[in-house]
Design a protein around this motif. Structure first.
Motif, PDB file in Angstrom:
ATOM      1  N   ARG A  95      55.100  42.170  43.689  1.00 21.12           N
ATOM      2  CA  ARG A  95      54.531  42.787  42.490  1.00 21.12           C
ATOM      3  C   ARG A  95      54.439  44.303  42.652  1.00 21.12           C
ATOM      4  O   ARG A  95      54.700  45.045  41.706  1.00 21.12           O
ATOM      5  N   THR A 321      48.628  42.457  37.864  1.00 13.32           N
ATOM      6  CA  THR A 321      49.431  41.704  36.917  1.00 13.32           C
ATOM      7  C   THR A 321      49.355  42.458  35.596  1.00 13.32           C
ATOM      8  O   THR A 321      48.684  43.482  35.499  1.00 13.32           O
ATOM      9  N   ALA A 326      47.647  38.338  30.794  1.00  9.68           N
ATOM     10  CA  ALA A 326      46.912  37.322  31.550  1.00  9.68           C
ATOM     11  C   ALA A 326      45.635  36.911  30.817  1.00  9.68           C
ATOM     12  O   ALA A 326      45.306  35.717  30.733  1.00  9.68           O
ATOM     13  N   ASP A 360      44.227  30.499  35.887  1.00 13.30           N
ATOM     14  CA  ASP A 360      45.189  31.124  36.792  1.00 13.30           C
ATOM     15  C   ASP A 360      44.800  32.585  37.007  1.00 13.30           C
ATOM     16  O   ASP A 360      44.339  33.259  36.077  1.00 13.30           O
ATOM     17  N   TYR A 362      46.898  35.046  38.848  1.00  9.62           N
ATOM     18  CA  TYR A 362      48.025  35.982  38.827  1.00  9.62           C
ATOM     19  C   TYR A 362      47.935  37.045  39.939  1.00  9.62           C
ATOM     20  O   TYR A 362      48.270  38.207  39.729  1.00  9.62           O
TER      21      TYR A 362
END
Length: 410
Positions: A95, A321, A326, A360, A362
């Motif tokens: 990332r 992220t 998200a 989630d 991320y």
């Protein structure tokens, strides 16, 4: 690690929590300590990002892997570029290799730095060969990440002529820039911030000095959210904080007052008290100067059943992220009606929360911590819950001390 999060309904919270030092202040001071060894730091953050920064600053030759630590990537880029004799490959997670750094690299190159891209143009990993930079004036787009600006300001006093930095466009996250300049001031490093120009004067030596890091207001935000969603009369004592904070996220005090959470200072602590229901049905909030609060505030509004419009969020697209995307995905799972653009978030009021949802994260510590307070209203699961170690390793332990039921699930 997957965790199930819940809490007793109708339970008044009465507890005290000690939060370690601000990650933002800690990383700035660590870089300054590397430049000026006479500095002693107390109440340093125990976050992964800070440990990575400490480890990286000890290297002069070879590879430095900062994993997910965006602040360390920006600050160490400037540090190694100006550290004579350094020969470093600066890299990070997959990332991190998608997070742009061209604005900072271009600025350093114009000052005379020797930096190569070792992968995709404009992104880490970087090859840096440290040298003395002779030039002392540069312009920089100011509407992306304040960390680019702070990275340059932190190394500026070590440059032969200091640095004059002209900022182009609307300046993002001004409190973080002022934090950097105030820390320089505390060390006796002269600086000026007038209009769109910042000047930092050179300083060869700094007298020995003890600096105590204030605890992290971003970490406090999750406890503000818990109080907002808790029963009237609930109280939390958080330490160590000060009324004249350098941290922009201290604006929490004002925002959460509308949610029925009162803040009072007691020595080096703050007492949060749930004094009543939310005073508003809709929150309009410009977070240009405190974008890290967006996830916490959006989840608080959702849990309270009120709508919100959050603006000034353009930097969230390039964080651990895409935080806006998200948030949209995870709040929708819970029954939220949410729309986002590149810089805004609009949430409609919700009557109920879908139970049994797994959130989630991320690879983003703030996703895990922002959603945890909803356990006061309905049991939820947090996937990859260990990601909190990036900024707040003891988060789940501290939630247990305030009566949350936290269990690992397969």
């Amino acid at each position: 690690m997957k965790l199930s999060i819940s809490a007793p309904r109708g339970h008044q919270i009465k507890a005290a929590v000690t939060i370690t030092g601000s990650k933002s202040e800690s990383n700035r001071l660590l870089l300054l300590q590397a430049l000026y060894p006479g500095i002693t730091i107390e109440n340093l953050s125990n976050a992964d990002d800070v440990r990575v920064m400490q480890k990286g600053l000890q290297v002069k030759q070879g590879e430095v892997d900062i994993h997910h630590a965006g602040t360390a990537m920006r600050f160490l880029t400037a540090y190694f570029a100006t550290l004579e004799g350094a020969d470093i490959v600066l890299t990070g997670s997959s990332r991190m290799k998608e997070r742009p750094i061209a604005i900072l690299v271009d600025a350093l190159r114009r000052l005379g730095a020797d930096i190569d891209y070792l992968g995709n143009e404009g992104y880490p990993p970087l090859g840096l060969r440290g040298r003395a930079l002779e030039l002392n004036q540069i312009s920089l787009p100011a509407n992306v990440s304040s960390q680019y600006i702070s990275a340059l300001l932190l190394v500026a006093p070590s440059l032969k002529e200091g640095l004059i930095l002209d900022l182009e466009g609307q300046i993002t996250s001004v409190p973080y820039i002022r934090m950097t300049l105030q820390l320089l001031e505390e060390l006796g490093i002269r600086n000026e911030f007038t209009g769109q120009r910042i000047r930092v004067y050179p300083k060869a030596k700094v007298d020995p000095k003890l600096v105590v890091v204030e605890s992290d207001w971003s970490s406090a935000s999750y406890f503000y959210s818990i109080l907002a969603l808790s029963e009237e009369g609930s109280e939390l004592l958080l330490s160590s904080y000060k009324a004249n904070s350098l941290q922009g996220d201290s604006v929490l005090q004002n925002i959460y007052a509308d949610f029925g959470v009162e803040t009072s200072f007691e020595g080096h602590s703050i007492r949060l008290t749930k004094v009543g229901k939310a005073q508003i049905n809709h929150l309009d909030c410009d977070l240009t100067e405190a974008p890290d609060l967006a996830q916490t505030i959006a989840v608080s509004c959702f849990g309270l059943g009120i709508s919100c419009t959050l603006t000034g969020l353009h930097t969230l697209k390039i964080k651990e992220t895409d935080r806006l995307l998200a948030l949209e995905k995870e709040l929708t799972k819970l029954g939220g009606k949410i729309t986002t653009t590149n810089s805004t978030l609009q949430l409609e009021p919700s009557d109920e929360i879908v139970s049994g949802v797994a959130i989630d994260t991320y690879n983003d510590h703030r996703m895990a911590m922002a959603f945890a307070p909803l356990g006061l209203h309905t049991p939820i699961t947090i996937n990859d819950a260990g990601v909190v170690s990036k900024s707040y390793p003891y988060f789940w332990k501290d939630l247990k001390t305030i009566s949350f039921d936290i269990r690992e699930v397969s």
